[in-house]
Scaffold this motif. Structure first.
Motif, mmCIF file in Angstrom:
data_model
loop_
_atom_site.group_PDB
_atom_site.id
_atom_site.type_symbol
_atom_site.label_atom_id
_atom_site.label_comp_id
_atom_site.label_asym_id
_atom_site.label_seq_id
_atom_site.Cartn_x
_atom_site.Cartn_y
_atom_site.Cartn_z
ATOM 1 N N ILE A 1 80.637 3.084 40.865
ATOM 2 C CA ILE A 1 80.817 2.247 42.059
ATOM 3 C C ILE A 1 79.769 1.153 42.113
ATOM 4 C CG2 ILE A 1 80.753 2.276 44.592
ATOM 5 C CD1 ILE A 1 81.969 5.053 44.486
ATOM 6 N N HIS A 2 78.527 1.479 41.718
ATOM 7 C CA HIS A 2 77.475 0.467 41.706
ATOM 8 C C HIS A 2 77.807 -0.671 40.763
ATOM 9 C CE1 HIS A 2 73.490 -1.281 41.915
ATOM 10 N NE2 HIS A 2 73.418 -1.233 40.569
ATOM 11 N N GLN A 3 78.285 -0.316 39.547
ATOM 12 C CA GLN A 3 78.630 -1.356 38.591
ATOM 13 C C GLN A 3 79.800 -2.204 39.089
ATOM 14 O OE1 GLN A 3 79.397 0.747 34.930
ATOM 15 N NE2 GLN A 3 77.202 1.206 34.551
ATOM 16 N N ALA A 4 80.822 -1.568 39.648
ATOM 17 C CA ALA A 4 81.958 -2.342 40.155
ATOM 18 C C ALA A 4 81.537 -3.245 41.308
ATOM 19 C CB ALA A 4 83.056 -1.385 40.610
ATOM 20 N N LYS A 5 80.629 -2.785 42.159
ATOM 21 C CA LYS A 5 80.158 -3.595 43.281
ATOM 22 C C LYS A 5 79.350 -4.771 42.774
ATOM 23 C CE LYS A 5 78.470 -1.338 46.726
ATOM 24 N NZ LYS A 5 77.526 -0.574 47.584
ATOM 25 N N LYS A 6 78.553 -4.527 41.728
ATOM 26 C CA LYS A 6 77.688 -5.586 41.216
ATOM 27 C C LYS A 6 78.495 -6.630 40.462
ATOM 28 C CE LYS A 6 73.670 -6.335 38.233
ATOM 29 N NZ LYS A 6 72.667 -5.693 37.341
ATOM 30 N N LYS A 7 79.389 -6.182 39.594
ATOM 31 C CA LYS A 7 80.116 -7.107 38.729
ATOM 32 C C LYS A 7 81.409 -7.599 39.364
ATOM 33 C CE LYS A 7 78.351 -4.767 34.594
ATOM 34 N NZ LYS A 7 78.714 -4.012 33.378
ATOM 35 N N LYS B 1 75.441 13.747 25.253
ATOM 36 C CA LYS B 1 75.221 12.337 24.968
ATOM 37 C C LYS B 1 75.855 11.465 26.064
ATOM 38 C CE LYS B 1 74.849 12.618 19.900
ATOM 39 N NZ LYS B 1 75.481 12.244 18.599
ATOM 40 N N GLN B 2 77.010 11.873 26.460
ATOM 41 C CA GLN B 2 77.681 11.098 27.513
ATOM 42 C C GLN B 2 76.854 11.139 28.817
ATOM 43 O OE1 GLN B 2 81.570 12.675 27.907
ATOM 44 N NE2 GLN B 2 82.348 11.744 25.994
ATOM 45 N N GLU B 3 76.359 12.306 29.144
ATOM 46 C CA GLU B 3 75.545 12.412 30.353
ATOM 47 C C GLU B 3 74.288 11.574 30.224
ATOM 48 O OE1 GLU B 3 74.743 16.477 31.202
ATOM 49 O OE2 GLU B 3 76.814 16.946 31.802
ATOM 50 N N LEU B 4 73.698 11.597 29.048
ATOM 51 C CA LEU B 4 72.494 10.817 28.821
ATOM 52 C C LEU B 4 72.803 9.339 28.963
ATOM 53 C CD1 LEU B 4 69.519 10.691 28.050
ATOM 54 C CD2 LEU B 4 70.222 10.740 25.640
ATOM 55 N N ALA B 5 73.937 8.932 28.374
ATOM 56 C CA ALA B 5 74.303 7.523 28.494
ATOM 57 C C ALA B 5 74.549 7.142 29.956
ATOM 58 C CB ALA B 5 75.546 7.250 27.634
ATOM 59 N N ALA B 6 75.220 8.058 30.678
ATOM 60 C CA ALA B 6 75.470 7.777 32.098
ATOM 61 C C ALA B 6 74.170 7.670 32.868
ATOM 62 C CB ALA B 6 76.354 8.871 32.700
ATOM 63 N N ASN B 7 73.238 8.573 32.558
ATOM 64 C CA ASN B 7 71.950 8.523 33.248
ATOM 65 C C ASN B 7 71.206 7.245 32.908
ATOM 66 O OD1 ASN B 7 72.257 10.960 34.535
ATOM 67 N ND2 ASN B 7 71.414 12.156 32.844
ATOM 68 N N GLN B 8 71.305 6.834 31.625
ATOM 69 C CA GLN B 8 70.639 5.598 31.244
ATOM 70 C C GLN B 8 71.232 4.415 32.000
ATOM 71 O OE1 GLN B 8 71.077 5.493 27.002
ATOM 72 N NE2 GLN B 8 69.284 6.834 26.608
ATOM 73 N N GLU B 9 72.560 4.404 32.089
ATOM 74 C CA GLU B 9 73.188 3.306 32.829
ATOM 75 C C GLU B 9 72.765 3.324 34.300
ATOM 76 O OE1 GLU B 9 77.300 3.699 32.251
ATOM 77 O OE2 GLU B 9 77.297 3.055 30.154
ATOM 78 N N TYR B 10 72.720 4.525 34.870
ATOM 79 C CA TYR B 10 72.332 4.632 36.285
ATOM 80 C C TYR B 10 70.903 4.159 36.488
ATOM 81 C CZ TYR B 10 71.156 6.690 40.751
ATOM 82 O OH TYR B 10 70.713 6.881 42.033
ATOM 83 N N LEU B 11 70.007 4.619 35.543
ATOM 84 C CA LEU B 11 68.625 4.192 35.650
ATOM 85 C C LEU B 11 68.496 2.695 35.449
ATOM 86 C CD1 LEU B 11 66.837 7.107 33.737
ATOM 87 C CD2 LEU B 11 66.837 6.675 36.207
ATOM 88 N N GLN B 12 69.317 2.143 34.505
ATOM 89 C CA GLN B 12 69.284 0.711 34.279
ATOM 90 C C GLN B 12 69.688 -0.044 35.547
ATOM 91 O OE1 GLN B 12 68.113 -0.789 31.603
ATOM 92 N NE2 GLN B 12 68.422 -2.815 32.548
#
Length: 984
Positions: free
Chosen positions: A178-184, A260-271
């Motif tokens: 939701i954050h990414q969709a709101k931002k972009k 790996k998927q969770e890690l990627a999701a966490n990285q995106e969230y942290l980013q």
């Protein structure tokens, strides 16, 4: 534009409105009404509509319905809601029935469009991904499909926040997506998300699609959940080692991919968090730079303020110097003002100071009441003030004084009649300029009134002197007349010109040259003597013989002048009155003795009256109690009833005599004069007393002429005369005696003689035989009852007919003879007192014999009497003769009975004394009814009010008859038969 003036909670709201204004209304409504109104406003607004409230109002418990746009002006915007609001638009006091709105349809009514809609509904429900629509705050606005595999209600208070309702495995991914969709502002997808359900793991894909409706001001997000069809559930339960050994490397690989998927999701969230933090830091840096710039500006401003402060301090020092000077002068001015105020307050004189334009400048407290001033009147023109002075041109006079500089003075009065000396003078300033006027009022009311009192006193004294009923003469030292009052001139018939400045001895041609008076007057001045009460008799030529009482004394005036005041009192009439008074005193003593004798006779009468009234009462009460408590044989009962009847008749006779004597005393006794047969009247009187005579074995001998002569009179009153004389003869005649009555005619009169062989009358009592309250034997031991009124009434009735009555007796034991002489053929005008010739029923109507009364079968009688016993008696008497009687106790009940039974009654009998409304009011109301409702019913007043005035008022009110109580049964039957038309 629409307006809702009143009751916004009752009228259904309009929909699709852009603006609703409800200012300062909610604060006057209760909490329950507010909770009802705000959802209605939300319903009535468009998606981008606005709500404007008053400055003291808020949306309260509905922040989820409205967003604050302008805090100062209280403007709110409408929010999208997750659920449909329950709005009660129309108040209904009855339960609503559930109505099935789906009408049955036949197969023939289906068409292609409806098939298409049904197919789409199946596809959406079974094959389309489920999801929700949320706003920028993450609040769920709408659910689409079955989202229970992905969302579940949180514990505690209900909440529609998506992140709180999402399952634990989805929250992180949902927040990031939701954050990414709101931002972009572009759709974002996440797949490969694993969730556990019933010991199984499923792959979930999340799609977030941002969108913004054309009329909306914020972004909304469509969040879709999907599970790939190729995903295979993995059994999480512990399997057999032999079976799971071959799959272990594959599971580890899947677990690694998941991590790996969770890690990627966490990285995106942290980013995303880092990016947000960087944006925040940039905002803070910009804000810091603005604050630094503001600080520099503030520092520059402070320096300018320091400079200004120094300048202000210098100015303050100068102002302090000026203030000190002003304060000193203010103190001096206050002292002068206080001195002037105290001076004005101490002056008890109304003073009004006016300016050049006649505006009020100053005034003393005393002037407030006269000019109707209050403190706020300072500065107002005098023309605006409604003062209390009776001077209409005050303003003009003030202007004249200002213009001419001349003083003005005049005496004026206020509206209360108080006198003032009005003084108007110019107002001069210190530099001798005219700047207004000063109005001064000096209270001269006491002086004015004192002079008025002096003048009034002088006039009063002069009026007293002129109106005195004594002659006053003022002489000088030479005995010359200075003045005299009017009474002197009128009494002695002389003129002022003939009297004043003349010697007293020369007045009236020397008539006052009385030697005794001359010597006394000449000795008053030298010896200061005075004389009083000197009686002088003198014959005057014009006024005749006079007896005078003279009084004289010396008077010394304020200028030491000496005078003599001579008072002459004419006592001629007084001497005559003294002689008459001596004669009247003798007469008064005789009258007093007669009055005392009359009082003694009255006391004796009252004692006898009490005895005569109580004796019948004792018999009546005694027999009535015995007959109620004990059973007797018929003979004893008849004896008791006869005793009660005799006692009642005795009391009725006493009351009749008392009423007659009262009417005689008041001059209200009236007669019904008609042509009559005197023989018939005498015979009816004999019949009335025959029973009493037979009881004492007394013979009644009558000698009546066979051919009667005509005369005019009241048969009832004449029967009363003869019955009284016969009753007395029987009463005072011993057993076995005789009573004789004879009637002889002469040319002009009829002579009736009633003689007996009774006890006779003594010569001492014979002159008093016709006096009231007099009896030959008035002691307590007398043997014959009575009040001593009968013969007094007899004489009055005989004289009322123009006749005379005499009595003769040779003494005690020699019998008595009464002779009545009545004029023959007397007309009604020859009777001395007024009589009534109207053939109306009166209070002493005769009753018919019982055998002459016809049957009353079918006669309906309405009786109105508040005494229940009388009603019961009348009912028993009337029903015995076949009449039907209805009894009521008030006028209101009688009117209601007549109205309820129109034409239902033939006769109305009513008492006069009734509760609330009397009988007169009743008959007037009856006569106002229509004939069909009983307005012309024959009516009789049966009452104990037996005066002639009562009879007249009853007949005038509408009664046909007036009968006095007590009413014997035969008389009652005669009255009803007469009114019902059974008797002619």
């Amino acid at each position: 534009m629409r307006f809702c003036q009143t009751k916004p909670d009752w009228r259904p709201p309009f929909s699709r409105l852009d603006l609703i204004t409800c200012r300062n209304v909610l604060i006057y409504l209760g909490s329950a009404v507010q909770k009802k109104l705000l959802p209605i406003f939300h319903y009535g607004l468009n998606a981008n509509g606005f709500l404007m409230l008053g400055t003291s109002e808020t949306v309260g418990e509905f922040p989820d319905l409205f967003a604050l746009v302008d805090r100062k002006n209280k403007i709110y915007s409408r929010k999208m809601t997750a659920t449909r609001l329950g709005i009660d638009l129309i108040t209904n006091n009855y339960p609503l029935e559930t109505v099935n709105t789906q009408l049955p349809m036949s197969a023939d009514t289906w068409n292609d469009l409806e098939l298409y809609k049904a197919a789409d509904l199946i596809v959406l429900n079974d094959y389309a991904p489920v999801g929700v629509i949320v706003n920028e705050d993450g609040e769920i606005l709408q659910f689409r499909g079955n989202t229970s595999p992905y969302l579940q209600p949180p514990l505690g208070r209900p909440n529609f926040n998506l992140l709180k309702m999402a399952k634990d495995e989805l929250r992180l991914e949902l927040r990031t997506t939701i954050h990414q969709a709101k931002k972009k502002e572009v759709p974002v997808s996440k797949s490969g998300i694993q969730i556990r359900e019933n010991e199984q793991v499923r792959q979930v894909k999340i799609d977030v699609v941002p969108f913004k409706p054309a009329a909306a001001r914020e972004w909304y997000f469509l969040v879709l959940f999907a599970s790939p069809s190729s995903s295979t559930a993995i059994l999480e339960a512990v399997s057999d080692p032999g079976k799971s050994g071959g799959r272990k490397p594959n599971d580890q690989k899947q677990e690694v991919n998941r991590l790996k998927q969770e890690l990627a999701a966490n990285q995106e969230y942290l980013q995303s968090i880092i990016e947000e933090q960087q944006a925040t830091n940039q905002d803070l840096r910009a804000a810091n730079e603005e604050i630094l710039s503001s600080n520099e500006e503030l520092q520059s401003t402070n320096e300018e303020l320091e400079t200004a402060k120094e300048e202000i301090q210098a100015t303050n020092e100068e102002l302090n110097t000026i203030n000190d000077e002003l304060q000193r002068r203010n103190i001096q001015s206050n002292e002068v003002t206080n001195d002037l105020q105290n001076l004005l307050s101490s002056i008890n004189i109304p003073i009004l100071m006016l300016g050049g334009n006649l505006q009020i400048r100053l005034y003393t407290p005393v002037a407030e009441k006269i000019f109707n001033l209050i403190f706020s009147d300072m500065g107002r023109p005098i023309s605006d003030i409604n003062h209390n002075l009776n001077i209409p041109d005050l303003e003009k006079q003030i202007l004249d004084v200002i213009g001419t500089l001349n003083f003005k003075t005049q005496e004026v009065q206020d509206k209360n009649g108080r006198w003032y000396d009005l003084r108007i003078r110019p107002y001069r300033t210190i530099d001798n300029k005219i700047d207004g006027a000063v109005v001064i009022l000096v209270d001269i009311d006491d002086i004015k009134r004192s002079s008025e009192q002096i003048r009034t006193s002088r006039d009063y004294v002069q009026a007293i002197v002129d109106t005195m009923r004594e002659s006053l003469v003022v002489l000088d030292v030479n005995l010359r007349v200075i003045s005299a009052n009017q009474f002197f001139y009128d009494t002695f018939q002389v003129l002022p010109a003939e009297t004043e400045q003349r010697l007293v001895y020369e007045i009236g041609n020397g008539q006052w040259n009385i030697p005794q008076l001359r010597s006394l007057l000449e000795e008053i001045l030298p010896y200061e003597n005075q004389f009083q009460g000197l009686e002088v008799e003198h014959n005057f030529e014009q006024i005749g013989h006079k007896i005078m009482r003279l009084n004289a004394r010396k008077m010394t005036l304020t200028d030491n002048r000496e005078m003599i005041l001579l008072v002459i009192e004419d006592i001629t009439q007084q001497k005559q009155l003294e002689a008459e008074r001596t004669h009247l005193l003798g007469q008064e003593q005789s009258a007093r003795n007669a009055a005392e004798a009359a009082n003694r006779a009255k006391d004796e009468f009252l004692s006898i009256l009490s005895h005569e009234l109580r004796n019948p009462l004792n018999s009546m009460l005694g027999w009535s109690k015995l007959l109620q408590k004990k059973q007797f044989d018929q003979a004893t009962i008849n004896k008791g009833l006869a005793a009660i009847e005799r006692s009642a008749q005795a009391q009725a006779h006493l009351i009749t005599d008392l009423l007659d004597i009262s009417r005689i005393s008041a001059g209200r006794l009236r007669m019904d004069a008609q042509k009559l047969d005197l023989v018939a009247v005498i015979e009816s009187s004999i019949e009335v007393v025959r029973f009493s005579a037979e009881a004492k074995n007394i013979q009644i001998q009558s000698q009546l002429p066979p051919v009667p002569k005509s005369m005019v009179g009241d048969a009832i009153r004449l029967q009363q005369v003869f019955w009284n004389l016969l009753s007395n003869a029987i009463k005072f005649t011993p057993t076995g005696g005789k009573v004789a009555i004879t009637l002889d005619y002469t040319d002009f009169q009829a002579e009736i003689q009633i003689s007996d062989t009774g006890y006779g009358i003594s010569a001492d009592f014979l002159p008093h035989i016709f006096e009231r309250f007099r009896q030959a034997d008035g002691s307590r031991t007398r043997s014959n009852p009575g009040l001593g009124l009968g013969l007094s009434i007899v004489r009055y009735l005989v004289e009322l007919h123009g006749g005379t009555i005499d009595v003769e007796s040779q003494g005690e034991g020699q019998g008595t003879t009464f002779t009545v002489r009545l004029p023959l053929q007397a007309t009604q005008q020859q009777i001395s007192l007024p009589i009534s010739t109207k053939p109306a029923a009166c209070t002493n109507q005769l009753e018919l014999p019982i055998e002459q009364i016809p049957s009353l079968e079918g006669v309906r009688v309405l009786v109105v009497d508040d005494q229940v016993e009388i009603g019961q008696l009348f009912k028993a008497v009337l029903e015995e003769y076949g009449a039907q009687m209805t009894g009521v106790e008030s006028a209101k009940e009688a009117i209601a009975t007549l109205i309820a039974n129109p034409g239902g009654y033939d006769v109305l009998l009513s008492d006069i004394g009734l509760p609330e409304e009397d009988g007169y009011s009743l008959i007037r109301q009856v006569r106002e009814l229509s004939p069909e409702a009983g307005g012309q019913i024959p009516a009789a007043a049966l009452t104990a009010y037996a005066e002639y005035a009562d009879q007249t008022e009853a007949l005038a009110a509408g009664f046909q008859m007036h009968v006095a109580k007590p009413i014997p049964p035969t008389q009652l039957l005669s009255i009803v038969a007469t009114l019902a038309g059974r008797l002619k």
